[in-house]
Write a protein that holds these residues in place. Structure first.
Motif, PDB file in Angstrom:
ATOM      1  N   ALA A  29      54.972  34.288  32.680  1.00  0.00           N
ATOM      2  CA  ALA A  29      55.242  34.862  31.359  1.00  0.00           C
ATOM      3  C   ALA A  29      56.337  35.918  31.431  1.00  0.00           C
ATOM      4  O   ALA A  29      56.833  36.370  30.404  1.00  0.00           O
ATOM      5  N   GLY A  30      56.711  36.318  32.651  1.00  0.00           N
ATOM      6  CA  GLY A  30      57.763  37.324  32.817  1.00  0.00           C
ATOM      7  C   GLY A  30      57.252  38.741  32.659  1.00  0.00           C
ATOM      8  O   GLY A  30      58.030  39.672  32.520  1.00  0.00           O
ATOM      9  N   LEU A  31      55.921  38.930  32.704  1.00  0.00           N
ATOM     10  CA  LEU A  31      55.331  40.208  32.312  1.00  0.00           C
ATOM     11  C   LEU A  31      54.689  40.984  33.461  1.00  0.00           C
ATOM     12  O   LEU A  31      53.828  41.838  33.228  1.00  0.00           O
ATOM     13  N   ILE A  32      55.123  40.704  34.682  1.00  0.00           N
ATOM     14  CA  ILE A  32      54.442  41.312  35.816  1.00  0.00           C
ATOM     15  C   ILE A  32      54.502  42.838  35.772  1.00  0.00           C
ATOM     16  O   ILE A  32      53.580  43.526  36.206  1.00  0.00           O
ATOM     17  N   GLU A  33      55.558  43.383  35.203  1.00  0.00           N
ATOM     18  CA  GLU A  33      55.671  44.852  35.127  1.00  0.00           C
ATOM     19  C   GLU A  33      54.651  45.481  34.192  1.00  0.00           C
ATOM     20  O   GLU A  33      54.424  46.688  34.230  1.00  0.00           O
ATOM     21  N   LYS A  34      54.081  44.673  33.335  1.00  0.00           N
ATOM     22  CA  LYS A  34      53.125  45.178  32.350  1.00  0.00           C
ATOM     23  C   LYS A  34      51.684  45.052  32.844  1.00  0.00           C
ATOM     24  O   LYS A  34      50.753  45.438  32.136  1.00  0.00           O
ATOM     25  N   LEU A  35      51.512  44.446  34.006  1.00  0.00           N
ATOM     26  CA  LEU A  35      50.167  44.153  34.484  1.00  0.00           C
ATOM     27  C   LEU A  35      49.596  45.349  35.242  1.00  0.00           C
ATOM     28  O   LEU A  35      50.149  45.776  36.255  1.00  0.00           O
ATOM     29  N   ALA A  36      48.474  45.886  34.753  1.00  0.00           N
ATOM     30  CA  ALA A  36      47.818  46.992  35.456  1.00  0.00           C
ATOM     31  C   ALA A  36      46.952  46.457  36.595  1.00  0.00           C
ATOM     32  O   ALA A  36      46.975  46.973  37.704  1.00  0.00           O
ATOM     33  N   SER A  37      46.182  45.400  36.329  1.00  0.00           N
ATOM     34  CA  SER A  37      45.302  44.838  37.359  1.00  0.00           C
ATOM     35  C   SER A  37      44.664  43.563  36.850  1.00  0.00           C
ATOM     36  O   SER A  37      44.705  43.262  35.660  1.00  0.00           O
ATOM     37  N   ILE A  38      44.091  42.823  37.779  1.00  0.00           N
ATOM     38  CA  ILE A  38      43.246  41.664  37.446  1.00  0.00           C
ATOM     39  C   ILE A  38      41.917  41.912  38.131  1.00  0.00           C
ATOM     40  O   ILE A  38      41.890  42.179  39.335  1.00  0.00           O
ATOM     41  N   ARG A  39      40.852  41.860  37.381  1.00  0.00           N
ATOM     42  CA  ARG A  39      39.533  42.101  37.975  1.00  0.00           C
ATOM     43  C   ARG A  39      38.600  40.941  37.632  1.00  0.00           C
ATOM     44  O   ARG A  39      38.660  40.405  36.525  1.00  0.00           O
ATOM     45  N   PRO A  40      37.754  40.543  38.579  1.00  0.00           N
ATOM     46  CA  PRO A  40      36.844  39.424  38.318  1.00  0.00           C
ATOM     47  C   PRO A  40      35.502  39.912  37.776  1.00  0.00           C
ATOM     48  O   PRO A  40      35.026  40.985  38.132  1.00  0.00           O
ATOM     49  N   LEU A  41      34.919  39.089  36.899  1.00  0.00           N
ATOM     50  CA  LEU A  41      33.571  39.366  36.392  1.00  0.00           C
ATOM     51  C   LEU A  41      32.529  38.840  37.374  1.00  0.00           C
ATOM     52  O   LEU A  41      31.415  39.347  37.445  1.00  0.00           O
ATOM     53  N   ASN A  42      32.913  37.790  38.102  1.00  0.00           N
ATOM     54  CA  ASN A  42      31.988  37.181  39.063  1.00  0.00           C
ATOM     55  C   ASN A  42      30.704  36.655  38.439  1.00  0.00           C
ATOM     56  O   ASN A  42      29.605  36.852  38.963  1.00  0.00           O
ATOM     57  N   ILE A  43      30.875  35.974  37.322  1.00  0.00           N
ATOM     58  CA  ILE A  43      29.777  35.193  36.737  1.00  0.00           C
ATOM     59  C   ILE A  43      30.344  33.795  36.535  1.00  0.00           C
ATOM     60  O   ILE A  43      31.421  33.649  35.957  1.00  0.00           O
ATOM     61  N   PRO A  44      29.647  32.742  37.028  1.00  0.00           N
ATOM     62  CA  PRO A  44      30.173  31.388  36.833  1.00  0.00           C
ATOM     63  C   PRO A  44      30.367  31.083  35.350  1.00  0.00           C
ATOM     64  O   PRO A  44      29.540  31.474  34.520  1.00  0.00           O
TER      65      PRO A  44
ATOM     66  N   ASP B 239      22.805  35.132  29.661  1.00  0.00           N
ATOM     67  CA  ASP B 239      22.297  36.427  29.207  1.00  0.00           C
ATOM     68  C   ASP B 239      23.481  37.204  28.653  1.00  0.00           C
ATOM     69  O   ASP B 239      24.143  37.959  29.358  1.00  0.00           O
ATOM     70  N   ARG B 240      23.733  37.007  27.361  1.00  0.00           N
ATOM     71  CA  ARG B 240      24.932  37.576  26.748  1.00  0.00           C
ATOM     72  C   ARG B 240      24.965  39.097  26.869  1.00  0.00           C
ATOM     73  O   ARG B 240      26.028  39.690  27.093  1.00  0.00           O
ATOM     74  N   THR B 241      23.852  39.745  26.743  1.00  0.00           N
ATOM     75  CA  THR B 241      23.808  41.208  26.813  1.00  0.00           C
ATOM     76  C   THR B 241      24.219  41.693  28.202  1.00  0.00           C
ATOM     77  O   THR B 241      25.003  42.632  28.342  1.00  0.00           O
ATOM     78  N   ALA B 242      23.689  41.034  29.211  1.00  0.00           N
ATOM     79  CA  ALA B 242      24.047  41.425  30.588  1.00  0.00           C
ATOM     80  C   ALA B 242      25.529  41.160  30.850  1.00  0.00           C
ATOM     81  O   ALA B 242      26.220  41.966  31.484  1.00  0.00           O
ATOM     82  N   THR B 243      26.016  40.009  30.367  1.00  0.00           N
ATOM     83  CA  THR B 243      27.438  39.698  30.526  1.00  0.00           C
ATOM     84  C   THR B 243      28.292  40.776  29.873  1.00  0.00           C
ATOM     85  O   THR B 243      29.253  41.288  30.466  1.00  0.00           O
ATOM     86  N   LEU B 244      27.945  41.155  28.656  1.00  0.00           N
ATOM     87  CA  LEU B 244      28.712  42.168  27.936  1.00  0.00           C
ATOM     88  C   LEU B 244      28.679  43.504  28.669  1.00  0.00           C
ATOM     89  O   LEU B 244      29.701  44.182  28.818  1.00  0.00           O
ATOM     90  N   GLU B 245      27.515  43.874  29.145  1.00  0.00           N
ATOM     91  CA  GLU B 245      27.365  45.154  29.844  1.00  0.00           C
ATOM     92  C   GLU B 245      28.216  45.173  31.128  1.00  0.00           C
ATOM     93  O   GLU B 245      28.898  46.149  31.420  1.00  0.00           O
ATOM     94  N   LYS B 246      28.188  44.057  31.862  1.00  0.00           N
ATOM     95  CA  LYS B 246      28.992  43.991  33.086  1.00  0.00           C
ATOM     96  C   LYS B 246      30.483  44.053  32.753  1.00  0.00           C
ATOM     97  O   LYS B 246      31.258  44.740  33.432  1.00  0.00           O
ATOM     98  N   LEU B 247      30.865  43.343  31.715  1.00  0.00           N
ATOM     99  CA  LEU B 247      32.262  43.381  31.253  1.00  0.00           C
ATOM    100  C   LEU B 247      32.677  44.819  30.937  1.00  0.00           C
ATOM    101  O   LEU B 247      33.762  45.264  31.301  1.00  0.00           O
ATOM    102  N   ARG B 248      31.800  45.547  30.242  1.00  0.00           N
ATOM    103  CA  ARG B 248      32.124  46.913  29.840  1.00  0.00           C
ATOM    104  C   ARG B 248      32.337  47.792  31.073  1.00  0.00           C
ATOM    105  O   ARG B 248      33.291  48.550  31.156  1.00  0.00           O
ATOM    106  N   ARG B 249      31.452  47.675  32.038  1.00  0.00           N
ATOM    107  CA  ARG B 249      31.568  48.499  33.253  1.00  0.00           C
ATOM    108  C   ARG B 249      32.891  48.221  33.971  1.00  0.00           C
ATOM    109  O   ARG B 249      33.570  49.139  34.413  1.00  0.00           O
ATOM    110  N   ILE B 250      33.229  46.935  34.078  1.00  0.00           N
ATOM    111  CA  ILE B 250      34.442  46.587  34.829  1.00  0.00           C
ATOM    112  C   ILE B 250      35.704  46.991  34.068  1.00  0.00           C
ATOM    113  O   ILE B 250      36.658  47.496  34.644  1.00  0.00           O
TER     114      ILE B 250
END
Lengths: 253, 253, 253, 253, 253, 253
Positions: free
Chosen positions: B133-148, B155-166
């Motif tokens: 995309a040509g946007l590497i300078e705009k990228l702060a980081s890539i982080r995994p959620l590690n949920i298949p 468990d949508r609530t747990a997924t959301l909570e983990k997303l929020r923490r990360i």
């Protein structure tokens, strides 16, 4: 050490044998090499679409070749199509791409290299390949030869002459101090060697260079990083038993 | 304007319908949208290997969809697998990728964005996508959620909570000022909207954003460049009559 | 959704109305748009000095427009002058720049774009704009038309012909596969559409594209990041009550 | 040689005199320096909005100062706001920014520098300044002091101690080998000198450095390039007689 | 302040004196300068090999000069050969390179500069120098004059004329808005000054600029960072008593 | 094929022989290798100053070795000191650097590599080496071992354990997926092999890798580009007869 060269498509059997003989000439005396073809796929690779078309059947072939005990497999296309996938599904056998091997060789020999493509249509792929190799700062230019891959050998003298004219412009106008021929068919026509004699600067034959890069890495005790190319999670977590099960059909669900 | 959303694999029919209904809610009143699935391919895409597996059958589907008169097709995978190929084989219908749409949206809203991936195994693909995309300078980081991917909704609530923490770490440690969720399954769970409320910074839903990006480009009178994505030469030069003939088998030669 | 298009200077009333009518034609049926002008500032923007001159009064206007309930404001100058400031002093209303919208649109459609500027004097600004967008790797070239902004419409045919000649060089010499017209006056003359027909590659009209980008982001539920564009500290810490108090005079101390 | 230091806003008269005396101490014996303030503008500059607010009146002042025969004018703000505009409207007098002077000094002394900002809100400006200087590869980090500019001198010891703690982290965590204080008020408190003694690595005072950079360039016979910073076209083409006429009002049309 | 200019090779004594007189003319009235030559080394520096040849004896000279109390030493070669080494073995005296000084001066004056080299053979060094300065984004081009260093003064008019022709191409074709003459012999022929008059854009004399850059940094209270250029460990840990002991011979072991 | 490994300093004779034996074990059966030492120079290379000290005598040795008919010479220091000079003065014999060989090998095996240095003092050199290789985008980090080169073998177990701890941090904190040991003494202690077993990712031994890279390039029919590394002009134009005459003394003029 035992290498295997994989043509990612249904190349003509006679041409396959001719190429196999050339590989045997080039390989070191302490190394063995086999050549195999993938029985279905594109007739030649001149677009991103054909790159992608070649991957599923080639992946299957490479997966089997690892089980046959080869030390390294060389993808028989200078665009290195599918290399990340092939590295994900192998755990011990090194997978090498000629494109990657060639641009790193060029970078080791001078300041800036130019790439000669068979056709205009694969220039974006070549650009992407250099970027993935991390070598964009070393790239002087990419120039197309504009001869269809399957017609390169029709008039070898004319092909060589056109190559010479274009590479001379890459040298004088773009500042290249070495040249990468990014086409396996050019490699098997020994065009790089003649061109190198004519120009007096390094001209990289992707076929020969990918063989030697494979020897280089295997003899150095190295293979691609399993941390860079993680196994597909469904396979790693034993949700499927083989790569075949990663491909499903609607009625199979 | 008529859009089509293409799920690049044999998704369950009920889930396909659920997704279709969400798309209809999100789309503008002056736009129509259909959803289709590709009948064979990977069950979900969590590796480069599965990305590549999805492309040949999806390409065929997209080729047909153009002939049915759609203005734009959206690839139903946030990695945009095969987008260059699909653009090569279409001449009038725009092909849009959710990954591409999302990172450009993020770049328009702040200085640096982070990407949230479902799994560790696709981080290199995400990195490559940003680079393309040509946007590497705009990228702060890539982080995994590690949920298949196939377990995100367990468990949508747990997924959301983990997303929020990360994502909070992406903001405080990596300097992100907006977030891209790079997973269509997350998009269809409306996680971006809840996360945006919690964090107070833009959180990009790749599904919604790819719809709106398609409207954006089509309404602006734009389609992908036929000079950037050249037709495969054999097709352009009428050596074959359709994309089907670009795939051959040994015994057919 | 309610948008407002802000001409950052004292444009002629009749031209303002003409432009307002064009905006109404282009906007989607489910969206409303108003056009306003700033009553003092540069007659046209052809230098960094005039960009800066336009900002204080435009900022005040945008500050008021947010209070009137608009969802997004579009800066009526393709250099996006002052966008960071306008985003700092708004908290809910999205502020969109046509320059930014256009270069991201171009980046979504191909590999490399060229920018056509009205004059030589704003080339450094255009370069800076692309850099701020994070898209410098996608930039093929910036070429000037060398026609004063206020004289573009004097001979539309000649303007179009000159545009065509210059963009053809951008394509063949610089490798552009899409074109950005970086001038709102060009946009309101419908030059992009005619040029696109002539060239066969995407030509981006910054006016139309900024409208559609505003719709794109607002319909995606997104606004610029308040973490990227922090409120001026004196305002955030309530040391002043409005943006007016941020501007003081010697005798007021 | 005759320099002038321009405070871009209505600073208190007594503080103006105090700063003028410090400048006279620092300047070389063969150079003269005056200090002037702009009578209206922001009380201090802690946001992009305040940067932009300061420019129109400062531009007018700098335009007049050139006519009074100064060899160089120094912008009295470490963000260098408006420098491109000031350079466009001067033809002989050099205009120097302290931010620019400081980052180039740092780059001449080591491999990587960190910038200390007064507040979080100007970090994006600092980042942009480094990028415009072309020195992004030399930047280790930008860290905020988080003390309002107008309160820096309230407790000099506490300010210095906080600076020391933060710069030590820039050294050990970010790899900085020199430090730029990016705030003129810090410069006039002699904090750089004390900090340099404490840390043992170069700490750049933007005030002193901008004086010396002005001497450096003028004594080298150099001024900013009139080809880089073109005169506004309306002025160059004599459509207006002075910069004042570039600003118009609705009722004047 | 006391500066010393070090010619890194056995220059002719009369030419050394001529150069010393020019330095005295250029230096500020409150600064003293001496000129010294290194008694052995290359006759002129036109290759990487000659750069490297010059370093050991020059290092020794610079090590002694620090002990004589100079505030700064200027390397008398525009390629700045050995500057990292000289900075490692000095602890208080600043070491300045003309190449580094010149490219930072150029970067402070415009957007993009071109470098004029005496010969083709040092273009890679110049490229490397710009890269080490962190300024590659500011580089428009490097063009060779193709006159041997020792023959530059044979026909000053012809040299100037050739310079003018080449720099005009750098301006019109490469987009340069300032010029760096990267050759000390050109500097001592006052070519930059005449060229600047002819072209109307800044032309940087590396000799004059390196003097003034030394004044700039010393008067700013700055020296190179001892954290960037660490003392050789054997010296820092007192395993050897002087730099001489770092060089050993086989029979001494 | 006949290779020569050149230790660029007066290494102990017994250690020289030990190293020679290891080289013979590692080399391919169809290749011969000799080892030579340079009789004067630094005892070990841990600073830029010592790098530069090693070059003149090593250059002379390499110049002679070419005349003895070797196909490639390997510089026995992982910083590749002087490689550009050695390539300028050879016309047929390839010169290979272990640093360069190692970083290109790493780049061929994964996405991002970290470098392990013996000491802190050479980190800037390592950074520069990666930049010259064009591979800065592939660099995850450079971390020092902080054990003097001459003491690495004192307690091999402790050295290995410390290496393991540091590389584990490079993997988890910096994102490395392969490791380069940038120190020849580490290479001759077989530390890379043990570390690779412990970590499960590629660990590159610079000694072995430089041997194999030499074989790779020579067997591919390639040598460094004589257009990139031009002969010193005085030699090319026959103003001197050998490299010895490029070094002159005051009394010789």
């Amino acid at each position: 050490m035992k290498l295997v060269y994989v043509v990612p498509g249904p190349i003509d059997k006679k041409e396959l044998e001719r190429r196999g003989e050339i590989l045997c000439e080039w390989i070191s005396s302490d190394v063995e090499i086999d050549i195999v073809r993938v029985e279905e796929g594109p007739a030649s690779i001149e677009s991103m679409y054909e790159e992608f078309l070649s991957i599923p059947a080639t992946a299957k072939k490479i997966y089997e070749l690892e089980q046959q005990g080869y030390d390294a497999a060389i993808i028989g296309c200078a665009g290195d199509p599918g290399i990340e996938a092939y590295r994900e599904i192998t755990t011990r056998m090194l997978v090498v791409g000629p494109g990657m091997s060639s641009v790193h060789a060029a970078a080791m020999l001078g300041y800036r290299f130019s790439i000669l493509n068979a056709s205009l249509s694969t220039i974006p792929n070549s650009y992407e390949l250099v970027r993935k190799a991390g070598l964009i700062e070393k790239l002087a230019s990419i120039r197309p030869l504009n001869i269809p891959v399957l017609e390169l050998s029709n008039d070898r003298t004319a092909t060589l002459e056109k190559l010479r004219r274009i590479t001379e412009r890459a040298i004088s106008e773009d500042g290249a101090d070495s040249i990468v021929l990014k086409c396996m068919s050019m490699g098997f026509l020994h065009l790089a060697e003649d061109l190198q004699d004519a120009l007096g600067i390094p001209v990289i034959n992707p076929v020969k260079t990918s063989l030697m890069a494979s020897e280089f890495l295997v003899k150095s005790g190295l293979s691609h990083s399993n941390k860079a190319f993680l196994q597909p999670p469904k396979l790693a977590q034993c949700k499927v038993q083989s790569i075949d099960e990663l491909y499903v059909r609607v009625n199979s669900k």
